[in-house]
Scaffold this motif. Structure first.
Motif, PDB file in Angstrom:
ATOM      1  N   TRP A  29       0.796  -1.223   0.000  1.00 47.52           N
ATOM      2  CA  TRP A  29       0.000   0.000   0.000  1.00 47.52           C
ATOM      3  C   TRP A  29       0.828   1.273   0.000  1.00 47.52           C
ATOM      4  CZ3 TRP A  29      -3.266   2.661   4.128  1.00 47.52           C
ATOM      5  CH2 TRP A  29      -4.498   3.065   3.621  1.00 47.52           C
ATOM      6  N   LYS A  30       2.089   1.203   0.337  1.00 54.00           N
ATOM      7  CA  LYS A  30       2.915   2.379   0.611  1.00 54.00           C
ATOM      8  C   LYS A  30       2.924   3.417  -0.513  1.00 54.00           C
ATOM      9  CE  LYS A  30       7.544   3.842   1.942  1.00 54.00           C
ATOM     10  NZ  LYS A  30       8.902   3.402   2.274  1.00 54.00           N
ATOM     11  N   LYS A  31       3.305   3.022  -1.700  1.00 54.32           N
ATOM     12  CA  LYS A  31       3.503   3.970  -2.797  1.00 54.32           C
ATOM     13  C   LYS A  31       2.219   4.738  -3.117  1.00 54.32           C
ATOM     14  CE  LYS A  31       5.587   4.212  -7.374  1.00 54.32           C
ATOM     15  NZ  LYS A  31       6.210   3.451  -8.449  1.00 54.32           N
TER      16      LYS A  31
ATOM     17  N   LEU B  98       1.038   7.015  -0.022  1.00 58.03           N
ATOM     18  CA  LEU B  98       1.833   8.243   0.114  1.00 58.03           C
ATOM     19  C   LEU B  98       1.550   9.230  -1.017  1.00 58.03           C
ATOM     20  CD1 LEU B  98       5.269   6.846   1.343  1.00 58.03           C
ATOM     21  CD2 LEU B  98       3.533   8.043   2.692  1.00 58.03           C
TER      22      LEU B  98
ATOM     23  N   ARG C 121       1.746  -1.173   9.280  1.00 57.49           N
ATOM     24  CA  ARG C 121       2.643  -0.593   8.272  1.00 57.49           C
ATOM     25  C   ARG C 121       2.142   0.777   7.824  1.00 57.49           C
ATOM     26  NH1 ARG C 121       6.365  -4.338   5.538  1.00 57.49           N
ATOM     27  NH2 ARG C 121       5.918  -6.395   6.373  1.00 57.49           N
ATOM     28  N   SER C 122       0.828   0.965   7.798  1.00 59.41           N
ATOM     29  CA  SER C 122       0.299   2.263   7.382  1.00 59.41           C
ATOM     30  C   SER C 122       0.763   3.363   8.337  1.00 59.41           C
ATOM     31  CB  SER C 122      -1.226   2.239   7.268  1.00 59.41           C
ATOM     32  OG  SER C 122      -1.815   1.761   8.447  1.00 59.41           O
TER      33      SER C 122
ATOM     34  N   TYR D  46       4.412   3.990   7.373  1.00 57.22           N
ATOM     35  CA  TYR D  46       4.487   4.753   6.129  1.00 57.22           C
ATOM     36  C   TYR D  46       4.156   6.229   6.371  1.00 57.22           C
ATOM     37  CZ  TYR D  46       4.073   0.115   3.887  1.00 57.22           C
ATOM     38  OH  TYR D  46       4.232  -1.189   3.500  1.00 57.22           O
TER      39      TYR D  46
ATOM     40  N   ASP E  22       6.566   9.128   7.459  1.00 59.28           N
ATOM     41  CA  ASP E  22       7.322   9.854   6.426  1.00 59.28           C
ATOM     42  C   ASP E  22       6.836  11.292   6.262  1.00 59.28           C
ATOM     43  OD1 ASP E  22       9.351   9.757   4.275  1.00 59.28           O
ATOM     44  OD2 ASP E  22       7.616  10.073   2.960  1.00 59.28           O
TER      45      ASP E  22
END
Length: 168
Positions: free
Chosen positions: A114-116, A119, A142-143, A146, A149
């Protein structure tokens, strides 16, 4: 960024229409924040299931709640809780094996892919609406990682992290 900004970014992987109890808490918060004049921008995972959340009425047709669903790309068979066919069992084993090879950390964290997208969409929403306050909730955790950042990229952002019990 102005101090009268009434826009909030909420990052919650599970949010209506995604079914399950995980979206209830922030659906209720979004509903009441919207009633108090805030515009709540919600980044969430697209619902991969036929069923929808029991809490849709709290967020549907509310012009102060803007939902941006993103494909989670997490294998649906790993989220299934009942009625496993033989094919499902084989796919479950395949995905479990494959993810253990390519993923560091827990393979059961649904935000692994899901990261890319999260963000990218979040950054667009932050810049377009001059958002100063971000709330991110985990599980999946993880969200939260992420979203950390954003403190590096936007020094004046207030990042509020809600750790909740994943009920596993």
């Amino acid at each position: 960024m102005g101090s009268n900004n009434k826009h909030i970014l909420l990052i919650s992987y599970v949010f209506p229409p995604y079914p399950g109890i995980g979206g209830r808490r922030w659906a209720k918060f979004a509903k009441y924040l919207a009633k108090n004049g805030y515009t709540v921008h919600v980044i969430c995972a697209k619902n991969p299931f036929k069923e929808v959340s029991l809490f849709m009425d709290d967020v549907a047709n509310n012009s102060n709640i803007k939902i941006y669903p993103i494909s989670g790309m997490y294998p649906k068979v790993l989220q299934k809780q009942s009625s496993f066919s033989i094919f499902d069992k084989l796919m479950y084993r395949f995905w479990k094996f494959f993810l253990q090879i390519i993923v560091k950390g827990s393979i059961y964290d649904k935000a692994i892919f899901w990261k890319k997208k999260m963000l990218k969409i979040s950054t667009e929403v932050i810049l377009e609406n001059k958002i100063e306050n971000i709330i991110v909730t985990g599980a999946p955790f993880r969200s939260v990682f992420y979203a950390a950042d954003f403190k590096r990229r936007f020094a004046k952002i207030n990042l509020i992290i809600d750790y909740r019990d994943p009920w596993v």
